[in-house]
Design an enzyme around this catalytic site. Structure first.
Site, short mmCIF file in Angstrom:
data_model
loop_
_atom_site.label_atom_id
_atom_site.label_comp_id
_atom_site.label_asym_id
_atom_site.label_seq_id
_atom_site.Cartn_x
_atom_site.Cartn_y
_atom_site.Cartn_z
N ASN A 76 0.82 -1.20 0.00
CA ASN A 76 0.00 0.00 0.00
C ASN A 76 0.86 1.26 0.00
O ASN A 76 2.08 1.20 0.11
CB ASN A 76 -0.96 -0.02 1.20
CG ASN A 76 -2.26 0.67 0.91
OD1 ASN A 76 -2.32 1.64 0.16
ND2 ASN A 76 -3.33 0.19 1.52
N HIS A 106 23.43 1.78 12.66
CA HIS A 106 24.55 2.70 12.87
C HIS A 106 25.26 2.29 14.16
O HIS A 106 24.63 1.75 15.07
CB HIS A 106 24.05 4.14 12.98
CG HIS A 106 23.33 4.60 11.76
ND1 HIS A 106 23.97 5.08 10.66
CD2 HIS A 106 22.01 4.61 11.45
CE1 HIS A 106 23.09 5.39 9.72
NE2 HIS A 106 21.89 5.10 10.18
N GLY A 133 -1.16 -1.20 8.93
CA GLY A 133 -0.69 0.16 8.67
C GLY A 133 0.30 0.65 9.72
O GLY A 133 0.11 0.43 10.92
N THR A 156 11.01 -5.68 16.58
CA THR A 156 12.44 -5.58 16.89
C THR A 156 13.13 -6.94 16.90
O THR A 156 14.35 -6.99 16.91
CB THR A 156 12.64 -4.91 18.27
OG1 THR A 156 11.99 -5.70 19.26
CG2 THR A 156 12.09 -3.49 18.27
N ARG A 171 4.84 -8.15 20.29
CA ARG A 171 4.82 -9.39 21.06
C ARG A 171 3.70 -10.27 20.51
O ARG A 171 2.67 -9.78 20.08
CB ARG A 171 4.54 -9.10 22.53
CG ARG A 171 5.57 -8.19 23.15
CD ARG A 171 6.00 -8.70 24.51
NE ARG A 171 6.85 -7.76 25.20
CZ ARG A 171 8.16 -7.67 25.07
NH1 ARG A 171 8.79 -8.46 24.23
NH2 ARG A 171 8.87 -6.81 25.75
#
Length: 180
Positions: A76, A106, A133, A156, A171
């Site tokens: 989208n 980084h 979204g 993550t 989670r």
């Protein structure tokens, strides 16, 4: 760069590749919905574009050539696919608006950052994944097939196949049950 090692982004070859991607991205994003050339421009930009895949502009990439999108996938509007390392999106995926797949990293050490060192880790999205979204997928993450990630989640860590995950950090909420 593609091996995940530190590199300097100002390298002339990388700068030329990024400029190519920017030109193609501008053409794709400016194209009209009925422009028969739109899919050709996208196919030139993306490393491997599956059959019957639809990407709705605007789209942002670093290089484009390190992105693989499987067949019948829908991406989208407002996708940001920063492909400093490979991004692999499987078949039959649904990618919601404003999703970000971010491979760059980084150094934590300030001196290395000041010296402009960067690195990246690949992202892999399995077949039949739905990213709601505003989902953000961080460097090095793999999301297993059939997994659903709720809107606004920040992924993550790897997510297994066949689950629903939500939140920041994302989670697992529950397993995905087979269709009846």
């Amino acid at each position: 760069m593609l091996a995940g090692e530190l590199y300097i982004a100002d390298d002339p070859e990388l700068t030329a590749d990024a400029a190519r991607a920017e030109r193609l991205t501008e053409r794709f994003n400016a194209s009209r919905a009925d422009d028969p050339d739109r899919i050709r421009v996208l196919a030139e930009l993306i490393g491997d574009l599956g059959e019957d895949t639809y990407v709705r502009p605007p789209l942002r990439v670093d290089y484009g050539s390190y992105i693989t999108i499987g067949p019948r996938t829908f991406v989208n509007t407002g996708a940001v696919l920063l492909d400093v390392a490979p991004i692999r999106i499987g078949a039959d995926c649904q990618i919601g608006p404003n999703v970000q797949l971010l491979t760059p990293t980084h150094p934590v050490e300030p001196e290395a950052r000041r010296a402009k060192w960067e690195a990246a880790e690949p992202i892999t999205i399995g077949d039949n994944v739905w990213l709601g979204g505003g989902v953000i997928v961080c460097p090095g993450v793999t999301i297993g097939e059939n997994t659903v990630v709720g809107a606004g989640a920040v992924v993550t860590r790897d997510l297994p196949p066949n689950v629903v995950a939500v939140g920041n950090p994302a989670r697992v909420l529950r397993a995905v049950t087979p269709d009846a």
